[in-house]
Design a protein around this motif. Structure first.
Motif, PDB file in Angstrom:
ATOM      1  N   GLU A 133       0.817  -1.204   0.000  1.00 49.72           N
ATOM      2  CA  GLU A 133       0.000   0.000   0.000  1.00 49.72           C
ATOM      3  C   GLU A 133       0.861   1.268   0.000  1.00 49.72           C
ATOM      4  O   GLU A 133       0.511   2.272  -0.627  1.00 49.72           O
ATOM      5  N   LEU A 134       1.979   1.221   0.697  1.00 48.35           N
ATOM      6  CA  LEU A 134       2.853   2.396   0.796  1.00 48.35           C
ATOM      7  C   LEU A 134       3.888   2.452  -0.317  1.00 48.35           C
ATOM      8  O   LEU A 134       4.690   3.391  -0.359  1.00 48.35           O
ATOM      9  N   ARG A 135       3.858   1.425  -1.203  1.00 46.34           N
ATOM     10  CA  ARG A 135       4.829   1.318  -2.294  1.00 46.34           C
ATOM     11  C   ARG A 135       6.256   1.353  -1.746  1.00 46.34           C
ATOM     12  O   ARG A 135       7.119   2.128  -2.193  1.00 46.34           O
ATOM     13  N   VAL A 136       6.486   0.497  -0.760  1.00 42.04           N
ATOM     14  CA  VAL A 136       7.798   0.334  -0.136  1.00 42.04           C
ATOM     15  C   VAL A 136       8.351  -1.026  -0.541  1.00 42.04           C
ATOM     16  O   VAL A 136       7.605  -2.011  -0.562  1.00 42.04           O
ATOM     17  N   PRO A 137       9.639  -1.134  -0.892  1.00 40.42           N
ATOM     18  CA  PRO A 137      10.211  -2.460  -1.199  1.00 40.42           C
ATOM     19  C   PRO A 137      10.158  -3.366   0.029  1.00 40.42           C
ATOM     20  O   PRO A 137      10.722  -3.027   1.075  1.00 40.42           O
ATOM     21  N   PHE A 138       9.497  -4.501  -0.100  1.00 38.30           N
ATOM     22  CA  PHE A 138       9.159  -5.308   1.073  1.00 38.30           C
ATOM     23  C   PHE A 138      10.378  -5.867   1.791  1.00 38.30           C
ATOM     24  O   PHE A 138      10.551  -5.669   2.998  1.00 38.30           O
ATOM     25  N   LEU A 139      11.243  -6.597   1.085  1.00 39.05           N
ATOM     26  CA  LEU A 139      12.355  -7.275   1.757  1.00 39.05           C
ATOM     27  C   LEU A 139      13.332  -6.297   2.412  1.00 39.05           C
ATOM     28  O   LEU A 139      13.729  -6.506   3.572  1.00 39.05           O
ATOM     29  N   GLY A 143      13.910  -5.987   6.361  1.00 42.40           N
ATOM     30  CA  GLY A 143      15.265  -6.047   6.895  1.00 42.40           C
ATOM     31  C   GLY A 143      15.528  -4.948   7.911  1.00 42.40           C
ATOM     32  O   GLY A 143      16.103  -5.194   8.983  1.00 42.40           O
ATOM     33  N   TRP A 144      15.089  -3.723   7.598  1.00 37.25           N
ATOM     34  CA  TRP A 144      15.284  -2.626   8.548  1.00 37.25           C
ATOM     35  C   TRP A 144      14.434  -2.811   9.804  1.00 37.25           C
ATOM     36  O   TRP A 144      14.856  -2.455  10.908  1.00 37.25           O
ATOM     37  N   ILE A 145      13.243  -3.375   9.651  1.00 32.54           N
ATOM     38  CA  ILE A 145      12.414  -3.658  10.830  1.00 32.54           C
ATOM     39  C   ILE A 145      13.157  -4.611  11.765  1.00 32.54           C
ATOM     40  O   ILE A 145      13.201  -4.414  12.987  1.00 32.54           O
ATOM     41  N   CYS A 146      13.763  -5.657  11.192  1.00 37.56           N
ATOM     42  CA  CYS A 146      14.495  -6.629  12.011  1.00 37.56           C
ATOM     43  C   CYS A 146      15.751  -6.016  12.628  1.00 37.56           C
ATOM     44  O   CYS A 146      16.075  -6.295  13.795  1.00 37.56           O
ATOM     45  N   VAL A 147      16.466  -5.198  11.868  1.00 43.05           N
ATOM     46  CA  VAL A 147      17.692  -4.580  12.395  1.00 43.05           C
ATOM     47  C   VAL A 147      17.361  -3.670  13.577  1.00 43.05           C
ATOM     48  O   VAL A 147      17.993  -3.744  14.645  1.00 43.05           O
ATOM     49  N   LEU A 148      16.355  -2.819  13.405  1.00 49.73           N
ATOM     50  CA  LEU A 148      15.977  -1.909  14.488  1.00 49.73           C
ATOM     51  C   LEU A 148      15.421  -2.682  15.680  1.00 49.73           C
ATOM     52  O   LEU A 148      15.707  -2.347  16.841  1.00 49.73           O
ATOM     53  N   SER A 149      14.633  -3.728  15.416  1.00 44.82           N
ATOM     54  CA  SER A 149      14.095  -4.529  16.514  1.00 44.82           C
ATOM     55  C   SER A 149      15.210  -5.259  17.255  1.00 44.82           C
ATOM     56  O   SER A 149      15.175  -5.373  18.490  1.00 44.82           O
ATOM     57  N   GLY A 150      16.215  -5.745  16.528  1.00 43.73           N
ATOM     58  CA  GLY A 150      17.345  -6.401  17.184  1.00 43.73           C
ATOM     59  C   GLY A 150      18.078  -5.466  18.127  1.00 43.73           C
ATOM     60  O   GLY A 150      18.476  -5.855  19.237  1.00 43.73           O
ATOM     61  N   ASN A 338      15.327   6.837   2.016  1.00 42.81           N
ATOM     62  CA  ASN A 338      15.664   7.150   3.405  1.00 42.81           C
ATOM     63  C   ASN A 338      14.437   7.160   4.317  1.00 42.81           C
ATOM     64  O   ASN A 338      14.494   6.707   5.457  1.00 42.81           O
ATOM     65  N   TRP A 339      13.323   7.683   3.834  1.00 45.87           N
ATOM     66  CA  TRP A 339      12.141   7.770   4.689  1.00 45.87           C
ATOM     67  C   TRP A 339      11.564   6.387   4.981  1.00 45.87           C
ATOM     68  O   TRP A 339      10.839   6.213   5.959  1.00 45.87           O
ATOM     69  N   HIS A 340      11.885   5.392   4.173  1.00 45.80           N
ATOM     70  CA  HIS A 340      11.435   4.029   4.445  1.00 45.80           C
ATOM     71  C   HIS A 340      12.068   3.492   5.726  1.00 45.80           C
ATOM     72  O   HIS A 340      11.454   2.705   6.452  1.00 45.80           O
ATOM     73  N   VAL A 341      13.314   3.911   5.985  1.00 50.16           N
ATOM     74  CA  VAL A 341      14.003   3.461   7.197  1.00 50.16           C
ATOM     75  C   VAL A 341      13.292   3.997   8.435  1.00 50.16           C
ATOM     76  O   VAL A 341      13.053   3.277   9.413  1.00 50.16           O
ATOM     77  N   ALA A 342      12.933   5.288   8.409  1.00 47.85           N
ATOM     78  CA  ALA A 342      12.200   5.862   9.542  1.00 47.85           C
ATOM     79  C   ALA A 342      10.839   5.206   9.695  1.00 47.85           C
ATOM     80  O   ALA A 342      10.341   5.018  10.816  1.00 47.85           O
ATOM     81  N   LEU A 343      10.232   4.820   8.587  1.00 45.19           N
ATOM     82  CA  LEU A 343       8.918   4.181   8.631  1.00 45.19           C
ATOM     83  C   LEU A 343       8.978   2.796   9.264  1.00 45.19           C
ATOM     84  O   LEU A 343       7.946   2.252   9.672  1.00 45.19           O
ATOM     85  N   ALA A 344      10.171   2.223   9.377  1.00 44.66           N
ATOM     86  CA  ALA A 344      10.315   0.889   9.963  1.00 44.66           C
ATOM     87  C   ALA A 344      10.338   0.908  11.483  1.00 44.66           C
ATOM     88  O   ALA A 344      10.262  -0.165  12.101  1.00 44.66           O
ATOM     89  N   VAL A 345      10.412   2.072  12.107  1.00 47.73           N
ATOM     90  CA  VAL A 345      10.515   2.132  13.568  1.00 47.73           C
ATOM     91  C   VAL A 345       9.256   1.619  14.264  1.00 47.73           C
ATOM     92  O   VAL A 345       9.343   0.783  15.178  1.00 47.73           O
ATOM     93  N   PRO A 346       8.034   2.062  13.900  1.00 54.22           N
ATOM     94  CA  PRO A 346       6.846   1.538  14.597  1.00 54.22           C
ATOM     95  C   PRO A 346       6.683   0.019  14.480  1.00 54.22           C
ATOM     96  O   PRO A 346       6.433  -0.646  15.499  1.00 54.22           O
ATOM     97  N   PRO A 347       6.819  -0.586  13.277  1.00 50.47           N
ATOM     98  CA  PRO A 347       6.735  -2.054  13.234  1.00 50.47           C
ATOM     99  C   PRO A 347       7.836  -2.735  14.049  1.00 50.47           C
ATOM    100  O   PRO A 347       7.601  -3.811  14.620  1.00 50.47           O
ATOM    101  N   ALA A 348       9.019  -2.126  14.112  1.00 48.88           N
ATOM    102  CA  ALA A 348      10.096  -2.710  14.914  1.00 48.88           C
ATOM    103  C   ALA A 348       9.716  -2.732  16.391  1.00 48.88           C
ATOM    104  O   ALA A 348      10.019  -3.699  17.112  1.00 48.88           O
ATOM    105  N   LEU A 392      20.510 -10.294  12.396  1.00 49.52           N
ATOM    106  CA  LEU A 392      21.090 -11.076  11.299  1.00 49.52           C
ATOM    107  C   LEU A 392      20.024 -11.504  10.299  1.00 49.52           C
ATOM    108  O   LEU A 392      20.280 -11.526   9.088  1.00 49.52           O
ATOM    109  N   CYS A 393      18.828 -11.836  10.779  1.00 51.61           N
ATOM    110  CA  CYS A 393      17.737 -12.193   9.867  1.00 51.61           C
ATOM    111  C   CYS A 393      17.398 -11.015   8.954  1.00 51.61           C
ATOM    112  O   CYS A 393      17.079 -11.208   7.770  1.00 51.61           O
ATOM    113  N   GLY A 394      17.456  -9.807   9.493  1.00 49.53           N
ATOM    114  CA  GLY A 394      17.205  -8.638   8.662  1.00 49.53           C
ATOM    115  C   GLY A 394      18.270  -8.444   7.597  1.00 49.53           C
ATOM    116  O   GLY A 394      17.969  -8.048   6.465  1.00 49.53           O
TER     117      GLY A 394
END
Length: 631
Positions: A133-139, A143-150, A338-348, A392-394
């Motif tokens: 929906e947000l036209r963001v590259p999924f993988l 990956g950034w969600i996992c990195v930030l969550s780690g 770059n804004w996709h990285v910031a968008l990964a913070v809430p899911p993380a 590492l999974c990210g």
């Protein structure tokens, strides 16, 4: 990864134990577990390695592999369908196997089994919908969600927040287990009946076939898979209850019960190749890559490009656009920005909240006081290792894994020496006299899961209907031992039909009813939130709310005596744990899944339900009327 872990361990050990509270939990865990590290590899009984202990490890390895590979296959198929083929069985096997190996080598408590769980699959599927929906590259975004969550995992472990896991009681565990079972059943029913009621949704038949012929084949495949699912479920449930049979020896009944799901899949996969059935099913079998080996679900590199604007990121976007038929060919490929990285913070944050609850509850159940483990816990260090694994999974672009329920406590039980003693009122109770606290069984089963990528053509023979039948079985078996399930049926029964000693007996029934309705309300809220588009990613937050709700809200409506009966009070959190203390968490009532057995007496477990993995049995003293039998 090993260098990072070793550096952290040496740095924390070099710090004085009386330093500020930051990092104190990890230092305490390392001081308690490192002296036992060598014995985790070379000893099986006390100070020696015995043939019996080695046999127990081999049996536990086989059982843990079977109990890990089947959910991995089911979840891999679910992810393949929900992410348009960008994630699938190879990624789930790689995540489960690799993280399990790292855990066996560097984890503080190696008895906990690591793998991709159903809540993670739900979370990943929702992230894919949001990415579309947000036209963001999924993988790369995952990956950034996992990195930030780690990173968040490590911060929680260093801050000492992991000690709040001791506040988890049966109230939260019963709701979470009920939610998982309900999700398994719902997804299976949707997969089975959607093709029957709506079809596949194709407006044009395949080339060379008429619409009428195509619709007839579609209906035939749907009904054939429904029959296979029903057959697989019935056989699974029948064999799962083999412990209550009055035929065969106890050892054979135990084996049939323990391996119910693989036996049912083997039987109905064979039946699916009867010519008429095979013709009806068509290609409705498990989807795997055509190549044999460690190959992704679609052609791309295992390296997940996480740098916005890099050449690798552009190449990855082009590979996804070429593979994914849902992309609009008139639009440019989705490139990481770059804004996709910031968008990964809430899911993380949501993923961290989910793992904080799910993994630590799994770890608690694997170290339950009834098992009488001798070596200390390592909750803080383990959560930091889990954070590194998520990171590492990210980097690789695979779904993250965490502690599995009920596989983790079942693994500990499979390594246990058990005697049966008579119990008041009839039946027997299990007494856990010794557990082989080893790293070998976890390491070997994780390596076996990873090597399963070379057997994908064999797994590709499994019909979709068999997987849906296993989904139904996992859901229904998960209700066993869950007090919420028992109290739910109490609400529908007449007073004279309620059995003595039911869940919550001793409390006024209107209090039982209100307590049960509160739990069912939470189940429906979590389940509904997980199915809503766009906001489903926040369902872990509602799960995390369960702990403070139990601690601060329920005591206002129930007396301490009522809560102690319905849900025992959590222990007081010690302000500072001594380095070598072994924490004995209470067993939450209603553990989810087939692992749910036993009383809350240390070292003792009631043995009526028969839902047990193979365990190393011992002979009790000949004195006494009951003796023991092979479990």
């Amino acid at each position: 990864a090993p260098s990072f872990l070793c550096t952290c361990a040496l740095a924390l050990l070099a710090m004085p134990c009386r330093s500020p509270s930051v990092g104190r939990g990890i230092r305490s865990d390392l001081h308690g577990r490192l002296p036992h590290y060598l014995s985790d590899w070379v000893r099986t009984e006390g100070a020696r390695c015995t043939v019996g202990g080695t046999s127990t490890i081999a049996s536990a390895t086989l059982f843990s592999y079977i109990s890990s590979i089947l959910p991995a296959v089911v979840i891999g198929d679910l992810l393949f369908a929900s992410t348009d083929g960008q994630l699938g069985l190879p990624e789930v096997l790689l995540s489960t196997g690799a993280t399990g190996i790292i855990w066996a080598l560097f984890g503080g408590q190696p008895l906990c089994i690591i793998g991709v769980t159903l809540p993670v699959a739900i979370f990943t599927s929702v992230c894919y919908i949001l990415a579309q929906e947000l036209r963001v590259p999924f993988l790369p975004w995952l990956g950034w969600i996992c990195v930030l969550s780690g990173i968040m995992h490590v911060m929680l472990a260093v801050s000492g927040a992991v000690r709040f896991v001791h506040q988890t009681t049966a109230f939260s565990c019963e709701i979470f287990g009920f939610f998982i079972s309900l999700t398994y059943i719902w997804d299976a029913l949707v997969a089975l009946f959607t093709p029957i009621l709506r079809g596949t949704g194709l407006e044009q038949p395949p080339l060379g076939a008429s619409m009428a012929t195509y619709r007839a084949r579609e209906s035939s495949a749907a009904f054939a898979n429904l029959c296979l699912a029903i057959g697989t479920y019935v056989v699974c449930m029948g064999l799962h209850q083999a412990q209550s049979w009055r035929i065969l020896y106890a050892r054979w009944r135990s084996l049939l019960s323990d391996y119910a799901a693989p036996l049912a899949i083997l039987l109905f996969t064979g039946l699916s190749y009867i010519p008429e059935v095979d013709r009806a099913i068509g290609n409705a079998r498990l989807a795997v890559p055509d190549e044999i080996g460690l190959i992704p679900s679609f052609p791309h590199s295992w390296f997940n490009p996480l740098i916005p604007g890099s050449d690798a990121s552009d190449a990855a976007a082009a590979a996804v656009a070429a593979y994914n038929v849902t992309n609009d060919p008139n639009k440019p490929p989705r490139v990481l920005e770059n804004w996709h990285v910031a968008l990964a913070v809430p899911p993380a944050l949501m993923l961290t909240a989910l793992f904080f609850f799910d993994h630590n509850v799994s770890s608690k159940l694997a170290q339950d006081s009834k098992f009488n483990l001798k070596k200390p816990t390592a909750y803080h260090w383990d959560f930091s290792v889990l954070g590194l694994e998520v990171l590492l999974c990210g980097l690789v672009g695979i779904p993250p894994g965490n502690g599995l329920i009920p596989q983790a406590p079942l693994h500990t039980r499979a390594l246990a020496t058990i005697t049966l003693e008579p119990r008041e009122g009839g039946g027997h109770r299990e007494v856990f006299t010794q557990v082989v606290e080893t790293r070998w069984s976890n390491l070997l089963q994780s390596a076996a899961v990873l090597c399963t990528v070379f057997a994908l053509p064999v797994l590709a023979t499994i019909p979709q209907g068999c997987l849906d039948g296993v989904f139904l079985f996992l859901g229904m078996a998960g209700f066993a031992g869950n007090d919420l399930w028992e109290r739910f049926w109490l609400l529908l029964q007449k007073k004279e039909m309620r059995r003595p000693g039911h869940a919550g007996a001793g409390v006024r029934f209107r209090k039982i009813r209100s307590y049960t309705l509160i739990q069912l309300g939470f189940v429906l809220c979590v389940f509904g939130l997980a199915k809503l588009p766009y906001v489903a990613v926040t369902f872990p937050l509602l799960i995390a709310v369960l702990i403070p709700f139990r601690l601060y809200v329920l005591p206002k409506f129930y007396t301490p005596e009522e809560l102690n009966n319905l849900d025992p009070d959590p222990p007081e959190m010690p302000p500072d744990e001594p380095p070598f203390a072994r924490t004995q968490p209470p067993t939450p009532k209603g553990e989810q899944g087939p692992a749910a057995t036993g009383s809350r007496t240390a070292g003792v477990c009631d043995s009526d339900s028969g839902d047990y993995p193979p365990a190393h049995d011992a002979r009790a003293s000949s004195k006494g009327p009951a003796g023991t039998e092979s479990v």
